[in-house]
Design a protein around this motif. Sequence first.
Motif, PDB file in Angstrom:
ATOM      1  N   ASN A  37       2.895   2.442   5.279  1.00 38.04           N
ATOM      2  CA  ASN A  37       2.102   2.258   4.067  1.00 38.04           C
ATOM      3  C   ASN A  37       0.970   1.294   4.388  1.00 38.04           C
ATOM      4  O   ASN A  37       1.204   0.092   4.567  1.00 38.04           O
ATOM      5  CB  ASN A  37       2.983   1.704   2.943  1.00 38.04           C
ATOM      6  CG  ASN A  37       2.234   1.522   1.650  1.00 38.04           C
ATOM      7  OD1 ASN A  37       1.206   0.860   1.599  1.00 38.04           O
ATOM      8  ND2 ASN A  37       2.759   2.108   0.589  1.00 38.04           N
ATOM      9  N   ASP A  39      -1.504   0.074   2.624  1.00 38.95           N
ATOM     10  CA  ASP A  39      -1.765  -0.990   1.650  1.00 38.95           C
ATOM     11  C   ASP A  39      -0.779  -2.149   1.807  1.00 38.95           C
ATOM     12  O   ASP A  39      -1.168  -3.315   1.793  1.00 38.95           O
ATOM     13  CB  ASP A  39      -1.740  -0.435   0.226  1.00 38.95           C
ATOM     14  CG  ASP A  39      -2.856   0.567  -0.016  1.00 38.95           C
ATOM     15  OD1 ASP A  39      -4.004   0.310   0.432  1.00 38.95           O
ATOM     16  OD2 ASP A  39      -2.603   1.607  -0.633  1.00 38.95           O
ATOM     17  N   ALA A  40       0.501  -1.824   1.976  1.00 39.33           N
ATOM     18  CA  ALA A  40       1.514  -2.859   2.183  1.00 39.33           C
ATOM     19  C   ALA A  40       1.279  -3.574   3.516  1.00 39.33           C
ATOM     20  O   ALA A  40       1.438  -4.799   3.611  1.00 39.33           O
ATOM     21  CB  ALA A  40       2.918  -2.254   2.147  1.00 39.33           C
ATOM     22  N   ILE A  42      -1.644  -4.018   5.061  1.00 37.78           N
ATOM     23  CA  ILE A  42      -2.814  -4.889   4.909  1.00 37.78           C
ATOM     24  C   ILE A  42      -2.416  -6.173   4.188  1.00 37.78           C
ATOM     25  O   ILE A  42      -2.795  -7.277   4.610  1.00 37.78           O
ATOM     26  CB  ILE A  42      -3.942  -4.159   4.158  1.00 37.78           C
ATOM     27  CG1 ILE A  42      -4.507  -3.022   5.019  1.00 37.78           C
ATOM     28  CG2 ILE A  42      -5.047  -5.140   3.753  1.00 37.78           C
ATOM     29  CD1 ILE A  42      -5.424  -2.065   4.269  1.00 37.78           C
ATOM     30  N   GLU A  43      -1.648  -6.040   3.132  1.00 37.91           N
ATOM     31  CA  GLU A  43      -1.213  -7.215   2.375  1.00 37.91           C
ATOM     32  C   GLU A  43      -0.384  -8.154   3.255  1.00 37.91           C
ATOM     33  O   GLU A  43      -0.601  -9.370   3.275  1.00 37.91           O
ATOM     34  CB  GLU A  43      -0.402  -6.796   1.154  1.00 37.91           C
ATOM     35  CG  GLU A  43       0.025  -7.949   0.286  1.00 37.91           C
ATOM     36  CD  GLU A  43       0.768  -7.511  -0.965  1.00 37.91           C
ATOM     37  OE1 GLU A  43       1.312  -8.403  -1.632  1.00 37.91           O
ATOM     38  OE2 GLU A  43       0.818  -6.304  -1.270  1.00 37.91           O
ATOM     39  N   GLU A  52      -9.900  -9.693   7.325  1.00 39.90           N
ATOM     40  CA  GLU A  52     -10.454  -8.330   7.342  1.00 39.90           C
ATOM     41  C   GLU A  52     -11.775  -8.290   8.095  1.00 39.90           C
ATOM     42  O   GLU A  52     -12.635  -9.130   7.893  1.00 39.90           O
ATOM     43  CB  GLU A  52     -10.663  -7.881   5.897  1.00 39.90           C
ATOM     44  CG  GLU A  52     -11.195  -6.482   5.757  1.00 39.90           C
ATOM     45  CD  GLU A  52     -11.277  -6.046   4.308  1.00 39.90           C
ATOM     46  OE1 GLU A  52     -12.355  -5.604   3.905  1.00 39.90           O
ATOM     47  OE2 GLU A  52     -10.252  -6.161   3.595  1.00 39.90           O
ATOM     48  N   LYS A  56      -9.944  -0.936   4.615  1.00 37.08           N
ATOM     49  CA  LYS A  56      -9.257   0.351   4.637  1.00 37.08           C
ATOM     50  C   LYS A  56     -10.269   1.485   4.552  1.00 37.08           C
ATOM     51  O   LYS A  56     -11.164   1.474   3.709  1.00 37.08           O
ATOM     52  CB  LYS A  56      -8.295   0.426   3.449  1.00 37.08           C
ATOM     53  CG  LYS A  56      -7.580   1.737   3.294  1.00 37.08           C
ATOM     54  CD  LYS A  56      -6.708   1.708   2.050  1.00 37.08           C
ATOM     55  CE  LYS A  56      -6.205   3.075   1.674  1.00 37.08           C
ATOM     56  NZ  LYS A  56      -5.408   3.046   0.449  1.00 37.08           N
ATOM     57  N   TRP A  64      -5.331   6.790   7.568  1.00 39.95           N
ATOM     58  CA  TRP A  64      -6.062   5.621   7.086  1.00 39.95           C
ATOM     59  C   TRP A  64      -6.019   4.522   8.144  1.00 39.95           C
ATOM     60  O   TRP A  64      -5.010   4.350   8.824  1.00 39.95           O
ATOM     61  CB  TRP A  64      -5.427   5.091   5.805  1.00 39.95           C
ATOM     62  CG  TRP A  64      -5.533   6.048   4.678  1.00 39.95           C
ATOM     63  CD1 TRP A  64      -4.631   7.025   4.334  1.00 39.95           C
ATOM     64  CD2 TRP A  64      -6.607   6.161   3.756  1.00 39.95           C
ATOM     65  NE1 TRP A  64      -5.087   7.725   3.247  1.00 39.95           N
ATOM     66  CE2 TRP A  64      -6.301   7.214   2.872  1.00 39.95           C
ATOM     67  CE3 TRP A  64      -7.801   5.476   3.582  1.00 39.95           C
ATOM     68  CZ2 TRP A  64      -7.135   7.585   1.841  1.00 39.95           C
ATOM     69  CZ3 TRP A  64      -8.631   5.844   2.550  1.00 39.95           C
ATOM     70  CH2 TRP A  64      -8.310   6.888   1.694  1.00 39.95           C
ATOM     71  N   PHE A  66      -7.370   0.270   9.150  1.00 35.61           N
ATOM     72  CA  PHE A  66      -7.832  -1.051   8.733  1.00 35.61           C
ATOM     73  C   PHE A  66      -7.985  -1.868  10.009  1.00 35.61           C
ATOM     74  O   PHE A  66      -7.120  -1.810  10.887  1.00 35.61           O
ATOM     75  CB  PHE A  66      -6.791  -1.706   7.819  1.00 35.61           C
ATOM     76  CG  PHE A  66      -7.027  -3.173   7.566  1.00 35.61           C
ATOM     77  CD1 PHE A  66      -7.824  -3.588   6.521  1.00 35.61           C
ATOM     78  CD2 PHE A  66      -6.439  -4.129   8.374  1.00 35.61           C
ATOM     79  CE1 PHE A  66      -8.047  -4.934   6.289  1.00 35.61           C
ATOM     80  CE2 PHE A  66      -6.639  -5.476   8.154  1.00 35.61           C
ATOM     81  CZ  PHE A  66      -7.453  -5.890   7.104  1.00 35.61           C
ATOM     82  N   GLU A  80      -2.147   4.290   9.274  1.00 39.26           N
ATOM     83  CA  GLU A  80      -1.138   5.092   8.574  1.00 39.26           C
ATOM     84  C   GLU A  80      -1.514   6.554   8.754  1.00 39.26           C
ATOM     85  O   GLU A  80      -2.556   6.997   8.273  1.00 39.26           O
ATOM     86  CB  GLU A  80      -1.100   4.777   7.077  1.00 39.26           C
ATOM     87  CG  GLU A  80      -0.124   5.655   6.324  1.00 39.26           C
ATOM     88  CD  GLU A  80      -0.193   5.483   4.806  1.00 39.26           C
ATOM     89  OE1 GLU A  80       0.353   6.379   4.106  1.00 39.26           O
ATOM     90  OE2 GLU A  80      -0.791   4.513   4.321  1.00 39.26           O
TER      91      GLU A  80
END
Length: 84
Positions: A37, A39-40, A42-43, A52, A56, A64, A66, A80
């Motif tokens: 995932n 998003d998870a 990146i967090e 950063e 993304k 995807w 990042f 991902e």
Amino acid sequence: MEYWLIQTGPPGETIGGGMYKKMDDDDFPRNFIRVDNIDAGIEKFKNAGGSEVIGKQEIPGEGWSFIGKDPEGNPIALFEPMKK
């Protein structure tokens, strides 16, 4: 950008990579870490002190990505893969 894709086995079953010519003096090799995932990931990366560099973005037909820097300034990338 000229880019060469490297596959070490069947698509979706191995980690591949790519090579391209250095675009500028701030361009360095980076390792991509596969995540389930983005998003998870990146967090978690940012919470651990990462920053950063390129947010993304979609890699059409692939997934995807990042790109960031760890707290010591080393480039790190997350990937991902697209769910097929």
